[in-house]
Design an enzyme around this catalytic site. Structure first.
Site, PDB file in Angstrom:
ATOM      1  N   GLU A 130       0.628  -1.325  -0.027  1.00 45.12           N
ATOM      2  CA  GLU A 130      -0.108   0.001   0.073  1.00 45.12           C
ATOM      3  C   GLU A 130       0.863   1.288  -0.026  1.00 45.12           C
ATOM      4  OE1 GLU A 130      -2.264  -0.392   3.384  1.00 45.12           O
ATOM      5  OE2 GLU A 130      -3.708  -1.970   2.698  1.00 45.12           O
ATOM      6  N   HIS A 152       9.430  -1.426   2.960  1.00 44.88           N
ATOM      7  CA  HIS A 152       9.303  -1.387   4.331  1.00 44.88           C
ATOM      8  C   HIS A 152       9.504  -3.119   4.756  1.00 44.88           C
ATOM      9  CE1 HIS A 152       5.220  -0.849   2.753  1.00 44.88           C
ATOM     10  NE2 HIS A 152       5.006  -1.646   3.680  1.00 44.88           N
ATOM     11  N   MET A 153       9.996  -3.321   5.933  1.00 49.58           N
ATOM     12  CA  MET A 153       9.608  -4.483   6.595  1.00 49.58           C
ATOM     13  C   MET A 153       8.900  -4.815   7.560  1.00 49.58           C
ATOM     14  SD  MET A 153      12.841  -6.708   8.309  1.00 49.58           S
ATOM     15  CE  MET A 153      13.623  -7.199   6.923  1.00 49.58           C
ATOM     16  N   HIS A 154       7.973  -5.307   7.624  1.00 50.90           N
ATOM     17  CA  HIS A 154       6.801  -5.468   8.855  1.00 50.90           C
ATOM     18  C   HIS A 154       7.591  -6.427   9.819  1.00 50.90           C
ATOM     19  CE1 HIS A 154       3.132  -4.015   6.757  1.00 50.90           C
ATOM     20  NE2 HIS A 154       3.791  -4.279   5.642  1.00 50.90           N
TER      21      HIS A 154
END
Ligand code: 5GP
Length: 114
Positions: A94, A99-101
């Site tokens: 999104e 980015h890394m969650h």
């Protein structure tokens, strides 16, 4: 136009930042999907996993050591957690700033539905 996450990195919009250094910034997800849900982002805005280049390898590797440290700080390292990077439409991405969650703090169930 700076991405939403660039504005968080620059502290132009508020976020609950748990780590920041010269390469990466980590902050709590605004809509957590687990008791611990932190996003780890390169300070440099790489749009998607498709856009990484060899020169990004040190930063991308650093994201893992930061994730390890945050998992320890949050007390979830021993029980375990999940690291996720979504890419483009099928991945459900999104925000187009890679980015890394880091998610954990409870059993997360199967990795994928179905
Ligand atoms: P994606 O689906 O792109 O992998 O994940 C984007 C994540 O960013 C989502 O989990 C969403 O909740 C989070 N997010 C979106 N806007 C904001 C925001 O303004 N602040 C924070 N902290 N997280 C956000």
């Amino acid at each position: 136009m700076p991405t939403l996450f660039e504005k968080i990195v620059a502290r132009e919009i508020p976020a609950d930042i748990v780590h920041q250094d010269d390469r990466v910034t980590a902050f709590r997800d605004i809509q957590p999907r687990a008791p611990v849900h932190v996003l780890i982002v390169p300070n440099k805005p790489i749009p998607t996993a498709n856009d990484v280049v060899a020169a990004d390898e040190a930063t991308l590797g650093h994201m893992f050591t930061v994730a390890r440290d945050i998992a320890r700080q949050e007390g979830i390292a021993a029980d375990g957690y999940r690291l996720i990077v979504n890419c483009n439409e099928h991945g459900g991405q999104e925000v187009f700033h890679l980015h890394m969650h880091l998610v954990g703090g409870a059993p997360l169930g199967p990795m994928l539905r179905g």
